[in-house]
Design an enzyme around this catalytic site. Structure first.
Site, PDB file in Angstrom:
ATOM      1  N   GLU A 461     -42.075 -22.442   9.812  1.00  6.14           N
ATOM      2  CA  GLU A 461     -42.588 -23.108  11.037  1.00  6.14           C
ATOM      3  C   GLU A 461     -40.811 -23.226  11.989  1.00  6.14           C
ATOM      4  OE1 GLU A 461     -43.780 -27.567  10.451  1.00  6.14           O
ATOM      5  OE2 GLU A 461     -43.894 -26.526   8.593  1.00  6.14           O
ATOM      6  N   GLU A 742     -37.536 -33.186   3.000  1.00  8.14           N
ATOM      7  CA  GLU A 742     -37.963 -33.576   3.548  1.00  8.14           C
ATOM      8  C   GLU A 742     -39.011 -34.426   3.607  1.00  8.14           C
ATOM      9  OE1 GLU A 742     -41.238 -30.362   4.485  1.00  8.14           O
ATOM     10  OE2 GLU A 742     -42.106 -31.379   6.110  1.00  8.14           O
TER      11      GLU A 742
HETATM   12  C1  BGC Z   1     -42.603 -30.920  10.430  1.00  6.40           C
HETATM   13  C2  BGC Z   1     -42.067 -32.123  10.419  1.00  6.40           C
HETATM   14  C3  BGC Z   1     -42.922 -32.837  11.868  1.00  6.40           C
HETATM   15  C4  BGC Z   1     -44.981 -32.684  11.863  1.00  6.40           C
HETATM   16  C5  BGC Z   1     -45.603 -33.647  12.719  1.00  6.40           C
HETATM   17  C6  BGC Z   1     -43.995 -30.951   9.741  1.00  6.40           C
HETATM   18  O1  BGC Z   1     -44.631 -29.827  10.003  1.00  6.40           O
HETATM   19  O2  BGC Z   1     -42.366 -30.585   9.398  1.00  6.40           O
HETATM   20  O3  BGC Z   1     -41.397 -32.100  10.121  1.00  6.40           O
HETATM   21  O4  BGC Z   1     -42.423 -33.486  12.951  1.00  6.40           O
HETATM   22  O5  BGC Z   1     -44.953 -31.307  10.999  1.00  6.40           O
HETATM   23  O6  BGC Z   1     -47.086 -32.749  12.306  1.00  6.40           O
END
Ligand code: BGC
Length: 883
Positions: A461, A742
């Site tokens: 990501e 997270e």
């Molecule tokens: C991210 C988040 C993001 C979110 C929104 C995730 O995969 O890691 O921090 O804001 O997706 O869908």
């Protein structure tokens, strides 16, 4: 002249947002910082001297302003170097000495670039599974003694990531150049002083170019490669005294070197037997020159720290793991290569943030391999000091396979890499776990400010999610001077938003539109609201109002066209299936549906809408946009009432009976005077019923403690902060976290990794709680943009008995330290020159100017401490633990 105080001096001069004097602007503004602690010193005028090619110029301004003074002279031309000296004249004739700094303009015109973007003739790489092979580009050139008499500059950028060597020496200190921007629109270039690397006679310049973000695989669910193009390239020119002496063009040759593949997510593969070999010497191809604007990089990524290993671990399955004791972002350096080995053997470095069951916990990385591999030769001595070049990893643990030479703790060093920003915020207290929490927030920020403000730095990501930055930006701006990095990112946001029907992309640079076009234009509060709230927060921290001017169109477009509205003006839906992520990551949401929390997502969206509309009214007023200011003020009042009508009961309960709904309503001023006490009382009840554990996600977490503190519930704020059981901030600390996670339970109490798809151990968003540490425990809050005026109002509570906070404001260092001694609260403050502070402690309220002062007031501990939970169950044991 006051005695016992150090005199006022200027200690730094900034040109626009540039810290090192290199500018992309012909008329850079001037800002200077002060040192010294003379009491009540402020500037009444300043003298500016400019030494240019055309001669010396002198200016005098009767102004108290020391930030963003417009460039007084005629515009600089490309590559011009000028010396600027400033003297600030203080009240009562106390003037600073002169302070000088050099400004150097970059290539201001596109026509200054005469180099061509060159690439190798190797075919484009289309395989998604493996990264592509970087290539080398070379050129030999001759210089005479005469050429060397003048300073030489290299200007360069790439489609991909590049490194350049001149005569075998790496140029500059930046890594991962040119960084990641919305390449189709804006691409950074770097300037390096290469004067000392050149010699008379033959010289060799060599560029190494890898796929990077340009053509490497990006995105989750497998992602996609070649998002900006399928050919990597290099654009470079060396200029001496206005003459371009070498430039990328068709006379260069291409070859392949020892790096067999390298990608951001997957890592690097290096073949020792190929070191020094240049396979092929093929003619290069010319690519079309970059379509985007070439902009000088103001946010360089560098090696910032080195971390030594703390432990060597042999796992239950016999794997060897090096523990660096800190979750970090960067890569490793090999200090001692294996002395023996069979040619062709592989040395594999696998990176991970955590261990699970004593083994490397790689599941959260999803399909990012995060592995660097070395193919050994018979002589491996060239590996001494080896580092990967074109990748980075988020890790604390390094598993080393194939190093059979008795692994030692000093054999590897971790290199911490992030955007080189000035550190501006520090906090410490008598409570070691709260201190560690603060450290974790700082580390979370370092790891996620690698060129782009990202959600996380490790899995497949690493994207510039707008919502994450929006909730964290106040904290970020306290800890570091983010102006250069974030103002560039905001420009990308605005440009990409304009291409998407005025809706800011969810990630900037926007790769989602390229990979998942069906998701493009997904319209979300909190994420989209970054368009207004990130610039506003940056302006409050830096005092740079031109930022609001630059972003105004983007803000305006989001509010007036981007947000889908119902007839009443509140959030609507473009289609019936539309949804919001709401209070994302509310701990009550199931692991695989992080948006499915306790609070109606449209309540969250509309609370934000009212808040953002109010912000827009303030910005419009500030920029003297009378018509818009009146419009947004009216809209704000109207939407506020509609929010109350829709989501708040007559007495003051919210329709989602949650901490987030109540906190948003209180914080964004969405309740009438009579409703507020009811909402506060209900919030108190919910906090106690939840036994002080966290019950909020992205929307509620950044504000919950501030809301409690601002509504006479400081004891509850401290109690929540000091809770040690999951989910809580200190649970993570107790579990040994060294970055923000997270999820509250990324690592679950039984030591297993949360099974959710999204489980990173380095996500800064929930670290927004640090604003409570800064503003309430430390007690510093800006009252005027750029900290021209601020509040010092520390609020002791819980079991915290002392704290110290520092903020390097645009004017100079602000300090506040306090301790409780017997029945007294002793506070020592330092207010920078040319600013004022409102002191608010106990029953002492006073406004002061610059200098050091100490205060002492009577202190009575809060009799409500420790608050008792409201306990529903007769059978389940109470889990309630104060750290
Ligand atoms: C991210 C988040 C993001 C979110 C929104 C995730 O995969 O890691 O921090 O804001 O997706 O869908």
């Amino acid at each position: 002249m006051s005695h016992n105080h150090s005199p006022i001096t200027i200690c730094a001069l900034k040109f626009d947002i540039s810290g090192d004097g290199l500018v992309n602007n012909a008329s850079p503004s001037l800002s200077w910082k002060f040192q010294g602690d003379v009491l009540d010193w402020y500037q009444i005028s300043c003298d500016i001297r400019i030494d240019r090619e055309t001669g010396e110029e002198n200016y005098h301004f009767d102004t108290s302003k020391s930030l963003f003074i417009p460039w007084p002279s005629t515009p600089l031309h490309s590559r011009e170097i000028a010396k600027i000296s400033i003297r600030s004249n203080g009240r009562g004739g106390e003037d600073t000495p002169w302070f000088g700094a050099t400004v150097e303009a970059g290539l201001l015109e596109r026509s200054d670039w005469i180099a061509e973007m060159i690439t190798s003739p190797f075919p484009p790489h289309t395989d998604l599974e493996t990264p592509s092979r970087p290539f080398l580009l070379h050129k030999e050139f001759h210089l005479s003694e005469v050429d060397l008499a003048k300073p030489a500059r290299l200007y360069a950028t790439a489609f991909g990531i590049y490194e350049i060597t001149i005569n075998g020496v790496n140029v500059g200190t930046q890594v991962l150049k040119p960084g990641w921007t919305s390449y189709d629109h804006r691409i950074y270039y770097q300037i390096c002083d290469v004067s000392t690397l050149l010699r008379s006679g033959p010289n060799v310049i060599e560029g190494y170019v890898a796929e990077g973000w340009f053509s490497g695989r990006l995105g989750f669910l497998g992602g996609k490669r070649n998002l900006y193009g399928d050919k990597n390239g290099l654009l470079a020119q060396i200029v001496i005294d206005d003459e371009v002496i070498v430039k990328t063009d068709s006379t260069w040759t291409a070859s392949q070197g020892p790096i067999l593949s390298s990608g951001i997510y997957d890592g690097e593969l290096f073949d020792v037997t190929m070191a020094g070999v240049r396979a092929g010497k093929l003619p290069v191809d010319i690519l079309p020159s970059p379509g985007g604007e070439l902009i000088l990089d103001m946010a360089p990524i560098r090696r910032m720290e080195e971390i030594v290993a703390t432990e060597l671990i042999v796992t239950p399955s016999g794997k060897k793991i090096v523990d660096f004791g800190q979750n970090l972002v960067g890569w490793i350096r090999m200090n001692r290569p294996p002395s023996d080995g069979t040619s062709g053997d592989r040395l594999v470095f696998s990176h991970a943030e955590v261990l699970e069951n004593g083994e490397l916990g790689v599941r959260p990385l999803r399909v990012a391999k995060c592995q660097d591999t070395i193919i050994l030769g018979t002589d491996n001595s060239i590996l001494e000091g080896w580092e990967p070049k074109f990748t980075f990893h988020g890790f604390r643990y390094l598993q080393v396979d194939g190093y059979d030479d008795g692994l030692g703790i000093t054999d590897f060093t971790a290199i911490v890499v992030h955007t080189d920003m000035e550190r501006t915020g520090w906090f410490t207290s008598s409570h070691p776990m709260i201190n560690r929490l603060h450290e974790n927030v700082v580390w979370g920020m370092k790891g996620n400010f690698v060129g782009v403000p990202t959600d996380c730095p490790q899995r497949d990501e690493r994207l510039g999610w707008t919502g994450d930055q929006q909730v964290f930006s106040k904290t970020a701006n306290f800890l570091y001077d983010t102006t250069s990095m974030l103002s560039g990112w905001l420009q990308d946001l605005a440009i990409e938003q304009a291409e998407q029907k005025d809706v800011p992309p969810l990630v900037v640079p926007d790769i989602l539109a390229k990979i998942y076009p069906q998701q493009a234009g997904m319209t979300l509060a909190i994420w989209g609201d970054a368009a207004v709230l990130v610039p506003l927060s940056l302006y409050e921290a830096s005092g740079k109002s031109s930022l609001l001017v630059e972003q105004y169109e983007s803000m305006f477009a989001w509010l007036s066209k981007g947000i889908p509205r119902n007839e009443d003006g509140l959030w609507g839906k473009k289609s019936p299936d539309d949804t919001q992520l709401g209070d994302w990551l509310d701990p009550a949401a199931p692991p695989d549906f992080p948006g499915d929390g306790r609070t109606d997502p449209y309540l969250v969206a509309n609370a934000y809408l009212v808040h953002v509309t109010r912000g827009m009214a303030e910005i419009s007023r500030l920029l003297n946009r009378e018509e818009e200011a009146l419009r947004f003020e009216a809209e704000w009042q109207d939407l506020r009432q509609k929010y109350i009508d829709n989501y708040v009961s007559k007495t003051g309960r919210t329709v989602s009976d949650s901490q987030t709904a109540l906190a948003l309503s209180l914080h964004f001023d969405l309740l009438s005077e009579s409703q507020r006490p009811v909402a506060v009382a209900r919030l108190e009840e919910l906090v106690k019923q939840n036994i002080f554990k966290v019950a909020t996600g992205f929307a509620g977490t950044p504000i919950i403690l501030d809301v409690l503190a601002a509504n006479d519930r400081l004891h509850l704020a401290y109690r929540m902060l000091q809770e040690k059981q999951c989910p809580s901030w200190l649970y993570c600390v107790d579990k040994g976290a060294t970055t923000m996670w997270e999820r509250w339970d990324s690592m679950r109490p039984d030591g297993s990794i949360n099974p959710g798809e999204m489980t990173s151990f380095n996500h800064y968003a929930l670290g927004a709680v640090a604003s409570f540490l800064h503003g309430t425990i430390g007690g510093l809050t800006p009252l005027e943009p750029g900290w021209k005026k601020f509040r010092i109002a520390p609020r002791p509570g819980g079991t915290v008995t002392s704290a110290e906070i520092k903020h390097l404001s645009p004017y100079g260092m602000i300090r506040c330290s306090w301790k409780i001694e017997s029945d007294n609260l002793k506070v020592a403050v330092c207010v920078p020159p040319n600013t004022r502070a409102q002191i608010d402690i106990g029953n002492l309220q006073v406004e002061v100017g610059s200098g050091k002062r100490e205060f002492e007031v009577g202190y009575v501990a809060d009799p409500r401490w420790p608050p008792k939970p409201i306990y529903h169950s007769m059978t389940i044991p109470l889990i309630d633990e104060i750290a």
